[in-house]
Scaffold this motif. Structure first.
Motif, PDB file in Angstrom:
ATOM      1  N   ASP A 225     -33.786  85.684   3.461  1.00 22.82           N
ATOM      2  CA  ASP A 225     -32.629  85.327   3.476  1.00 22.82           C
ATOM      3  C   ASP A 225     -32.120  84.107   4.274  1.00 22.82           C
ATOM      4  O   ASP A 225     -32.203  84.077   5.433  1.00 22.82           O
ATOM      5  N   ASN A 226     -31.611  83.078   3.624  1.00 24.78           N
ATOM      6  CA  ASN A 226     -31.188  82.021   4.346  1.00 24.78           C
ATOM      7  C   ASN A 226     -29.679  81.671   4.302  1.00 24.78           C
ATOM      8  O   ASN A 226     -29.120  80.798   4.810  1.00 24.78           O
ATOM      9  N   VAL A 227     -28.957  82.572   3.357  1.00 24.36           N
ATOM     10  CA  VAL A 227     -27.565  82.583   3.394  1.00 24.36           C
ATOM     11  C   VAL A 227     -26.420  83.498   3.697  1.00 24.36           C
ATOM     12  O   VAL A 227     -25.492  83.136   4.559  1.00 24.36           O
ATOM     13  N   GLY A 228     -26.910  84.917   3.861  1.00 21.26           N
ATOM     14  CA  GLY A 228     -26.192  85.990   4.118  1.00 21.26           C
ATOM     15  C   GLY A 228     -25.196  86.217   3.316  1.00 21.26           C
ATOM     16  O   GLY A 228     -25.249  85.861   2.269  1.00 21.26           O
ATOM     17  N   GLY A 229     -24.212  87.154   4.095  1.00 20.60           N
ATOM     18  CA  GLY A 229     -22.943  87.302   3.201  1.00 20.60           C
ATOM     19  C   GLY A 229     -23.110  87.849   1.772  1.00 20.60           C
ATOM     20  O   GLY A 229     -24.122  88.944   1.769  1.00 20.60           O
ATOM     21  N   ASP A 230     -22.799  87.361   0.746  1.00 18.15           N
ATOM     22  CA  ASP A 230     -22.996  88.184  -0.714  1.00 18.15           C
ATOM     23  C   ASP A 230     -24.165  88.263  -1.037  1.00 18.15           C
ATOM     24  O   ASP A 230     -24.449  89.093  -2.034  1.00 18.15           O
ATOM     25  N   HIS A 231     -24.932  87.210  -0.690  1.00 12.28           N
ATOM     26  CA  HIS A 231     -26.456  87.211  -0.985  1.00 12.28           C
ATOM     27  C   HIS A 231     -27.140  88.627  -0.440  1.00 12.28           C
ATOM     28  O   HIS A 231     -27.971  89.144  -0.931  1.00 12.28           O
ATOM     29  N   LEU A 232     -26.821  88.668   0.966  1.00 10.36           N
ATOM     30  CA  LEU A 232     -27.595  89.845   1.479  1.00 10.36           C
ATOM     31  C   LEU A 232     -27.047  91.028   0.979  1.00 10.36           C
ATOM     32  O   LEU A 232     -27.860  92.036   0.586  1.00 10.36           O
ATOM     33  N   GLU A 233     -25.653  91.323   0.568  1.00 19.48           N
ATOM     34  CA  GLU A 233     -25.186  92.372   0.068  1.00 19.48           C
ATOM     35  C   GLU A 233     -25.718  92.673  -1.563  1.00 19.48           C
ATOM     36  O   GLU A 233     -26.273  93.966  -1.707  1.00 19.48           O
TER      37      GLU A 233
END
Length: 340
Positions: A225-233
């Motif tokens: 994960d480099n982005v967090g937010g909707d990507h982690l979700e």
């Protein structure tokens, strides 16, 4: 006896609120006197601008101290020694160090590490594939996520410096399938055509949850994960039982004034026995000794593709940083300084 010299340096003039702007920085001239015993003077050739620097511009507790106002910023740099009062670091040596955001650095020799010149490989790669960027990818995949042969790996922000390294290293270490997200159709094409990703999608096109589910019908085993937010979700939706996530960055939230909402599917961590672990590469320097020979070998053999977005001139460093934060770079963003 060495003479004094003038160094042009960039300082933090104000703490950014939301997105940083040019007026948050200032350029100053610093006078260095004659070398003291054990010191070296280095003319910088390449400077690095990186997402983590945005976090240090905020006066908040973190894994590293915030930048101080009215002091010169620091960051990765590669330079050449032009004067030395140390037998350990001679004139002419190329060195890697942390005194970026300036054209000349003068510090104790122990602050600089001599680097090998590799035929056909630019010195700037010590700021990316051969340096902290590549080591970050290696640490996240091995020490954090415990990558196993046959794993399916998803990389968010995959067209950035760390992301392009993660995808390729994962493949070299035995991943069966590598999926990436990027912020444009051109970058998506690069991921599959140049960097060897099996599938990629433009996260601006449709919801990430939809696109990742389509790209990974059998789920994923590792999420970098480099982005967090909707990507982690989205990753939490498709991580297989026993899946592992290496949480390296959350660039989607770095410039938010408000606290971002958390993923709505955190219960999957329990249901599927998932493991999510955050990390910063600073605590894994001991792995550089095993990583760098591997990467150097892969580069010599032409088995690793890399791209750099090169901006010329110290005066363009702030703009390079701002452009990098908005995703204008492909691969590593570096600033090139002409040697005087």
């Amino acid at each position: 006896m060495t003479s004094s010299t003038t160094s042009i340096q960039i300082q933090l003039a104000a703490r950014p609120e939301g997105w940083p702007a040019q007026e948050d920085f200032r350029t100053v001239q610093i006078e260095y006197g004659e070398l003291k015993p054990g010191q070296v003077r280095v003319e910088n050739l390449y400077l690095s601008v990186d997402p983590y620097m945005r976090g240090r511009m905020t006066d908040a507790p973190s894994y590293v101290a915030p930048y101080a106002l009215d002091e010169t910023l620091t960051g990765g740099a590669v330079g050449v020694v032009v004067a030395s009062a140390s037998d350990a670091v001679p004139v002419g040596a190329h060195v890697l160090h942390a005194f970026g955001w300036r054209d000349v650095a003068q510090e104790d020799a122990s602050s600089f590490r001599i680097v090998e010149e590799i035929d056909g490989i630019p010195l700037s790669l010590y700021l990316s594939m051969l340096g902290m960027t590549g080591l970050t990818a290696y640490v996240g995949l091995t020490a954090i996520a415990g990558l196993q042969e046959g794993d399916t790996v998803f990389v968010s922000g995959a067209a950035g410096a760390v992301g392009t390294a993660v995808g390729q290293i994962a493949r070299k270490l035995g991943a069966a399938r590598v999926i990436g997200s990027a912020g444009s159709a051109e970058k998506v094409e690069l991921l599959t055509a140049r960097y060897g990703f099996d599938a990629a999608f433009d996260y601006k096109e449709r919801p990430v949850r939809e696109q990742l589910a389509e790209a990974a019908p059998d789920g994923i085993d590792v999420y970098f994960d480099n982005v967090g937010g909707d990507h982690l979700e989205a990753a939490l939706d498709v991580l297989n039982r026993g899946g592992r996530a290496a949480l390296c960055g959350a660039i989607s939230t770095y410039n938010d004034d408000d606290k971002p909402a958390g993923p709505d599917n955190m219960a999957n961590i329990i249901k599927r026995s998932l493991r999510l672990e955050g990390f910063t590469v600073g605590g894994y320097g001991h792995l550089a000794g095993e990583f760098q020979p591997l990467m150097a070998e892969w580069l010599r053999a032409g088995e690793i593709a890399y791209d750099e977005t090169v901006v010329d001139g110290l005066g363009n460093t702030v703009q390079a940083f701002l452009d990098m934060m908005r995703g204008a770079n492909t691969g590593k963003m570096v600033v090139r300084l002409s040697r005087s």
